[in-house]
Design an enzyme around this catalytic site. Structure first.
Site, short mmCIF file in Angstrom:
data_model
loop_
_atom_site.label_atom_id
_atom_site.label_comp_id
_atom_site.label_asym_id
_atom_site.label_seq_id
_atom_site.Cartn_x
_atom_site.Cartn_y
_atom_site.Cartn_z
N ARG A 55 -4.66 13.13 -54.03
CA ARG A 55 -3.65 14.29 -53.20
C ARG A 55 -2.39 14.19 -53.51
NH1 ARG A 55 -6.91 15.82 -48.33
NH2 ARG A 55 -9.06 16.45 -49.33
N ASP A 163 -2.08 26.53 -37.78
CA ASP A 163 -2.39 25.28 -38.93
C ASP A 163 -1.20 24.32 -39.23
OD1 ASP A 163 -5.11 24.47 -40.53
OD2 ASP A 163 -3.44 23.86 -41.38
#
Length: 291
Positions: A55, A163
């Site tokens: 990532r 979020d």
């Protein structure tokens, strides 16, 4: 066979570190996992080491850094902007329309229908999609409300969608999805869908999208801007990334923001830690605030 074993023994075993594009030590992993936990509540056990490497490698390429030690130094020196990009990179954003459909069937029966019965006209309804990712969940809720409440425009009905990942929030707020993504929307709720300009995309009618307010929220923040109370909170497939104490604290905070008698929906692979004094299990991963 002896010769074969001897030949194999002379073949060097590849060192995983030597195959990596960037230097990445155990100390790098532990330090970055600690930052992820402290700032986002994300728990990264040793088994997630390759995930973290994958990532974050994109950030190292973008920044032109040769190693994770250099990235740790950069993150420390640029903690404001880079910390958010670090969290964005580690966030998992897998969602779809009408995911776990039994939740939405319950939502119509236990939230929307009682609301209409109690308020033949007018009325206030508040829903929170907590961990909304790329927006499929809050837009699913909006499509349901548009179809089930005929005089929706004259009522005070709102959906809050939050979020931690600022990148997905930008996409979610556009209300445009791939044709493949909206294929899961049942025929009953498809009226507000239309082909978007250019490409193979589908746009949701702006009147439906206007029911949703998008906002950035880190669950680890000491203070949340919303006050509630909410008639339903959807927080699904988010708490699987948290440890027990973090999850317990989060559930307590959600419960504080629910009306008595209102509903908390969690993910299919999630559960509360034991029983909760103010929540009653009322269906598969569906909880009702009882006090």
């Amino acid at each position: 066979m002896a010769l074969a074993r001897q030949a194999l023994a002379t073949v060097p075993i590849a060192d995983p570190q030597s195959q990596r594009e960037f230097d990445f030590s155990d100390a790098d992993f532990r330090a970055l996992a600690k930052i992820a936990y402290e700032h986002a509540g994300i728990t990264l056990p040793e088994a997630k080491k390759n995930l973290l490497y994958g990532r974050l490698s994109r950030r190292l390429r973008t920044l032109g850094l040769p190693s994770f030690e250099d990235y740790r130094r950069y993150l420390d020196e640029n903690s404001g902007d880079e910390l958010q990009l670090f969290i964005n990179a580690l966030s998992t954003n897998h969602t779809k329309f009408f995911r776990e459909q039994h939740h939405f069937e319950h939502f119509v029966a236990a939230v929307v229908a009682p609301f209409l019965a109690a308020h033949p006209t007018g009325g206030k309804l508040r829903i929170w999609s907590a961990g909304c990712s790329s927006g499929e969940e809050p837009h699913t809720i909006a499509l349901i409300l548009h179809a089930e409440i005929k005089d929706l425009a004259s009522r005070d009905v709102r959906i809050l969608a939050t979020d931690i990942d600022t990148d997905v929030l930008r996409r979610a707020s556009q209300g445009v999805f791939s044709a493949e993504a909206v294929a899961a929307v049942p025929a009953k709720y498809r009226a507000p869908l239309s082909k978007a300009d250019g490409g193979d995309s589908v746009a949701i009618d702006r009147q439906v999208c206007s029911l949703i307010s998008f906002g950035h929220l880190n669950f680890m923040d000491d203070k949340w801007p919303m006050r509630g109370p909410f008639d339903a909170i959807f927080c699904r497939n988010v708490m699987i990334y948290f440890d027990g104490p973090t999850k317990s604290t989060l559930v307590d905070r959600f419960t504080d923001l629910l009306r008595v008698g209102s509903w908390l929906y969690i993910g299919h692979s999630e559960s509360l830690l034991g029983t909760h004094p103010r929540l009653k299990l009322s269906g598969r991963t569906i909880y009702q605030r009882s006090a």
